[in-house]
Scaffold this motif. Structure first.
Motif, PDB file in Angstrom:
ATOM      1  N   GLN A   1      -9.761   5.965   0.023  1.00  0.00           N
ATOM      2  CA  GLN A   1      -8.974   5.713  -0.984  1.00  0.00           C
ATOM      3  C   GLN A   1      -9.626   4.954  -2.212  1.00  0.00           C
ATOM      4  O   GLN A   1      -9.015   4.321  -2.887  1.00  0.00           O
ATOM      5  CB  GLN A   1      -7.741   5.166  -0.496  1.00  0.00           C
ATOM      6  CG  GLN A   1      -7.062   6.076   0.656  1.00  0.00           C
ATOM      7  CD  GLN A   1      -6.079   5.434   1.022  1.00  0.00           C
ATOM      8  OE1 GLN A   1      -6.256   4.384   1.837  1.00  0.00           O
ATOM      9  NE2 GLN A   1      -4.651   5.858   1.140  1.00  0.00           N
TER      10      GLN A   1
ATOM     11  N   ARG B   1      -9.318  10.700  -0.714  1.00  0.00           N
ATOM     12  CA  ARG B   1      -8.016  10.832  -0.539  1.00  0.00           C
ATOM     13  C   ARG B   1      -7.150  10.183  -1.441  1.00  0.00           C
ATOM     14  O   ARG B   1      -7.551   9.161  -1.899  1.00  0.00           O
ATOM     15  CB  ARG B   1      -7.601  10.786   0.840  1.00  0.00           C
ATOM     16  CG  ARG B   1      -8.376  11.628   1.869  1.00  0.00           C
ATOM     17  CD  ARG B   1      -7.880  13.475   1.569  1.00  0.00           C
ATOM     18  NE  ARG B   1      -8.246  14.142   2.447  1.00  0.00           N
ATOM     19  CZ  ARG B   1      -9.393  14.863   2.089  1.00  0.00           C
ATOM     20  NH1 ARG B   1     -10.012  14.916   1.007  1.00  0.00           N
ATOM     21  NH2 ARG B   1      -9.829  15.765   3.328  1.00  0.00           N
ATOM     22  N   MET B   2      -5.798  10.571  -1.269  1.00  0.00           N
ATOM     23  CA  MET B   2      -4.774   9.834  -2.269  1.00  0.00           C
ATOM     24  C   MET B   2      -4.295   8.585  -1.792  1.00  0.00           C
ATOM     25  O   MET B   2      -4.163   8.335  -0.310  1.00  0.00           O
ATOM     26  CB  MET B   2      -3.510  10.689  -2.237  1.00  0.00           C
ATOM     27  CG  MET B   2      -2.475  10.237  -3.407  1.00  0.00           C
ATOM     28  SD  MET B   2      -1.148  11.710  -3.221  1.00  0.00           S
ATOM     29  CE  MET B   2      -0.013  10.638  -4.473  1.00  0.00           C
ATOM     30  N   GLY B   3      -4.194   7.483  -2.423  1.00  0.00           N
ATOM     31  CA  GLY B   3      -3.755   6.205  -1.968  1.00  0.00           C
ATOM     32  C   GLY B   3      -3.761   5.322  -3.356  1.00  0.00           C
ATOM     33  O   GLY B   3      -4.201   5.733  -4.513  1.00  0.00           O
TER      34      GLY B   3
ATOM     35  N   THR C   1      -4.558  12.778   6.335  1.00  0.00           N
ATOM     36  CA  THR C   1      -4.912  12.012   5.100  1.00  0.00           C
ATOM     37  C   THR C   1      -4.231  13.080   4.113  1.00  0.00           C
ATOM     38  O   THR C   1      -3.352  14.105   4.180  1.00  0.00           O
ATOM     39  CB  THR C   1      -6.272  11.992   4.745  1.00  0.00           C
ATOM     40  OG1 THR C   1      -6.889  13.784   5.121  1.00  0.00           O
ATOM     41  CG2 THR C   1      -7.240  11.504   6.026  1.00  0.00           C
TER      42      THR C   1
ATOM     43  N   TYR D   1      -5.566  -1.529   2.456  1.00  0.00           N
ATOM     44  CA  TYR D   1      -4.954  -0.662   3.894  1.00  0.00           C
ATOM     45  C   TYR D   1      -5.572  -1.564   4.826  1.00  0.00           C
ATOM     46  O   TYR D   1      -5.236  -1.457   5.970  1.00  0.00           O
ATOM     47  CB  TYR D   1      -5.454   0.531   3.869  1.00  0.00           C
ATOM     48  CG  TYR D   1      -4.604   1.444   2.801  1.00  0.00           C
ATOM     49  CD1 TYR D   1      -3.534   2.351   3.123  1.00  0.00           C
ATOM     50  CD2 TYR D   1      -4.824   1.514   1.326  1.00  0.00           C
ATOM     51  CE1 TYR D   1      -2.769   2.997   2.398  1.00  0.00           C
ATOM     52  CE2 TYR D   1      -3.997   2.234   0.494  1.00  0.00           C
ATOM     53  CZ  TYR D   1      -3.146   2.896   0.931  1.00  0.00           C
ATOM     54  OH  TYR D   1      -2.223   4.004   0.235  1.00  0.00           O
TER      55      TYR D   1
ATOM     56  N   CYS E   1       0.918  -1.004   0.003  1.00  0.00           N
ATOM     57  CA  CYS E   1      -0.031   0.126   0.258  1.00  0.00           C
ATOM     58  C   CYS E   1       0.971   1.374   0.284  1.00  0.00           C
ATOM     59  O   CYS E   1       1.802   1.379   0.684  1.00  0.00           O
ATOM     60  CB  CYS E   1      -0.816   0.192   1.137  1.00  0.00           C
ATOM     61  SG  CYS E   1      -2.102  -1.260   1.317  1.00  0.00           S
TER      62      CYS E   1
ATOM     63  N   SER F   1      -8.857   1.167  -0.368  1.00  0.00           N
ATOM     64  CA  SER F   1      -8.791   1.012   0.949  1.00  0.00           C
ATOM     65  C   SER F   1      -8.878  -0.513   1.294  1.00  0.00           C
ATOM     66  O   SER F   1      -8.513  -0.643   2.601  1.00  0.00           O
ATOM     67  CB  SER F   1     -10.198   1.788   1.232  1.00  0.00           C
ATOM     68  OG  SER F   1     -10.332   3.030   0.791  1.00  0.00           O
TER      69      SER F   1
ATOM     70  N   PHE G   1      -6.398   7.289   6.714  1.00  0.00           N
ATOM     71  CA  PHE G   1      -5.743   7.432   5.281  1.00  0.00           C
ATOM     72  C   PHE G   1      -6.994   8.074   4.487  1.00  0.00           C
ATOM     73  O   PHE G   1      -6.906   8.667   3.337  1.00  0.00           O
ATOM     74  CB  PHE G   1      -5.339   6.115   4.644  1.00  0.00           C
ATOM     75  CG  PHE G   1      -4.217   5.788   5.001  1.00  0.00           C
ATOM     76  CD1 PHE G   1      -3.003   6.168   4.711  1.00  0.00           C
ATOM     77  CD2 PHE G   1      -4.148   4.779   6.012  1.00  0.00           C
ATOM     78  CE1 PHE G   1      -1.811   5.818   5.288  1.00  0.00           C
ATOM     79  CE2 PHE G   1      -2.933   4.266   6.511  1.00  0.00           C
ATOM     80  CZ  PHE G   1      -1.480   4.674   6.159  1.00  0.00           C
TER      81      PHE G   1
ATOM     82  N   THR H   1      -5.958   2.328  -7.724  1.00  0.00           N
ATOM     83  CA  THR H   1      -5.784   3.673  -7.262  1.00  0.00           C
ATOM     84  C   THR H   1      -7.136   4.437  -7.706  1.00  0.00           C
ATOM     85  O   THR H   1      -7.905   4.260  -8.350  1.00  0.00           O
ATOM     86  CB  THR H   1      -4.320   4.288  -7.817  1.00  0.00           C
ATOM     87  OG1 THR H   1      -3.945   5.661  -7.147  1.00  0.00           O
ATOM     88  CG2 THR H   1      -4.595   4.436  -9.393  1.00  0.00           C
TER      89      THR H   1
END
Length: 468
Positions: free
Chosen positions: A397, A246-248, A112, A404, A67, A401, A394, A223
């Motif tokens: 995402q 959010r970014m991930g 985040t 994560y 991740c 997610s 986080f 992503t």
């Protein structure tokens, strides 16, 4: 017809008459001997069905996953976010107050991440910035996966990249192939528009592809690129996604090589994909469109939670026949029969999925969604904890997610050999995708290596009340 289809047909042929017969026996108070005889016959048929229709060559193993932890300069505390929002000319006080309320009650924490172009005032949404975000998100997480698993890009036979909102040409999968000089015969795929369920869908897709490509490795990169997804208007139903996404990114290596059974973390037991795009209410519940000023955004309608519940219900009803103990299915069937024919006021029994699954990765879309799904599945706080804590640390995402959350469980040393893990992805459309994994070996030391390494000891945290 593939193995999954054969099993599904066999399930229907077996379960329907069995449940009907058992319900009749119980309600009619017939001699228990008949229960035993019918149950024994059903058990023998179920075992024979699995033996006849299952194929050991279709096994899929999850070797490992990685991740993304974005750089610290991408962090966006609430105060910074609201201060920047107040400096945007197109947002009035009512819009800023609304965004502040969404942030406060979203379940997110103060650490985040957003891509650099969203930190600019006003946010710089362009194709070039989106490509830069692709490089920032996918390259590091892919390289970390290669390092973990000790394979080279040339050993990858199938590459699947999923991203809903950004679909460039050349594709995202082509960007990866070019960057890492992958083989000319690598089978690359790009999935777009599938929402938060896309990584679970990509696993199912890899599973099906590898059924016809033996002794092969597949990598899934998951992503959501936010640089082109920023909504520059002030319609509240469209501003919500600006606040919660959010970014991930995540990278996952799966294989059907037999020798992987000795070293892989998990084995895939079940996959299930359902959707309700045929229903207008569901189809328009999360819809990308233009507002009255011509700005493009995603509208989230008020009945979204209801749609999510209906979408989930159809998925778990089918999945339950595959994973639940027969006693749970019998109780469920009896309650339906009783309500339909004998007592309209009686409640339908909700099966206890915790008798079949020990760990749950739920959609990290927000506290209300997590709570509603948890309530529908009769889950406790500990069961919902990975989703809640992923949301807090986080943010939402999108499709990554789920990984994560699995990383959180591993970092907490909760996943033991033999445990079952249910990953549940839900996305716009609407669609619902389920993956059920079995842990193949003890998983230790992830607290020091994964994306949670610097903060796992501070979790879980207590979140505030839920606002719908």
């Amino acid at each position: 017809m593939d193995e999954t289809s054969n099993l599904a047909i066999a399930d229907k042929l077996l379960l329907t008459p069995f449940f009907s017969l058992q319900a009749f026996f119980i309600l009619a108070k017939i001699d228990p001997t008949y229960h035993f005889l019918s149950a024994s016959s059903f058990l023998l048929l179920a075992i024979a069905k699995r033996y006849i229709f299952s194929s050991p060559s279709s096994a899929l193993y999850l070797v490992d996953f990685s991740c993304l932890k974005p750089p610290n300069f991408c962090r966006v505390p609430f105060s910074t976010y609201i201060e920047h929002a107040q400096m945007l000319d197109f947002l009035d006080k009512e819009s800023v107050d609304f965004m502040a309320k969404v942030l406060t009650h979203s379940g997110q924490g103060e650490q985040t991440y957003l891509p650099p172009c969203i930190h600019i005032i006003p946010p710089k949404s362009s194709h070039r910035e989106a490509i830069n975000e692709v490089h920032m998100a996918l390259f590091p997480v892919f390289e970390d996966l290669l390092s973990k698993t000790k394979i080279s890009p040339t050993e990858i036979d199938v590459l699947i990249v999923n991203c809903s909102g950004f679909c460039p040409a050349p594709s995202l999968s082509s960007i990866i192939v070019n960057k890492y000089s992958m083989r000319d015969d690598v089978k690359s795929f790009n999935i777009s528009g599938m929402g938060c369920s896309a990584s679970a869908l990509a696993i199912d897709m890899a599973h099906n592809i590898l059924k016809t490509h033996k002794n092969s490795n597949a990598v899934i990169l998951s992503t959501e690129i936010l640089s082109t997804g920023w909504y520059p208007g002030k319609q509240q139903t469209m501003l919500v996604l600006n606040c919660i996404f959010r970014m991930g990114a995540a990278a996952i290596l799966v294989t059907n090589k037999k020798e992987a059974k000795k070293t892989a973390k998990y084995k895939l037991l079940h996959t299930l994909r359902t959707q309700r795009a045929f229903d207008d209410k569901g189809y328009y519940s999360a819809f990308r469109e233009e507002d009255s000023d011509g700005f493009t955004g995603v509208t989230l309608r008020r009945d979204l939670l209801q749609v999510a519940g209906e979408t989930l219900r159809s998925n778990i009803t089918i999945l339950g026949t595959k994973i639940l103990p027969y006693t749970e299915m019998i109780l469920y069937a009896i309650s339906i029969t009783k309500k339909k024919y004998f007592d309209k006021s009686s409640e339908i029994y909700v099966p206890n999925f915790k008798r079949a699954v020990q760990h749950f990765c739920l959609p990290a879309s927000g506290k209300p969604v997590i709570r509603e799904i948890g309530k529908g599945l009769k889950l406790g706080e500990r069961d919902m904890e990975p989703a809640m804590m992923t949301l807090h640390r986080f943010g939402n995402q999108s499709s990554s997610s789920l990984w994560y959350e699995l990383g959180y469980m591993e970092a907490k040393d909760r996943v033991k050999k033999g445990d079952k893990v249910w990953q549940l992805g839900m996305g716009s459309g609407p669609k619902c995708n389920s993956l059920v994994w079995e842990c193949l070996r003890p998983i230790c030391g992830e607290a020091q290596n994964g994306v949670w390494a610097d903060c796992i000891d501070s979790y879980p945290v207590v979140l505030g009340r839920v606002d719908k």
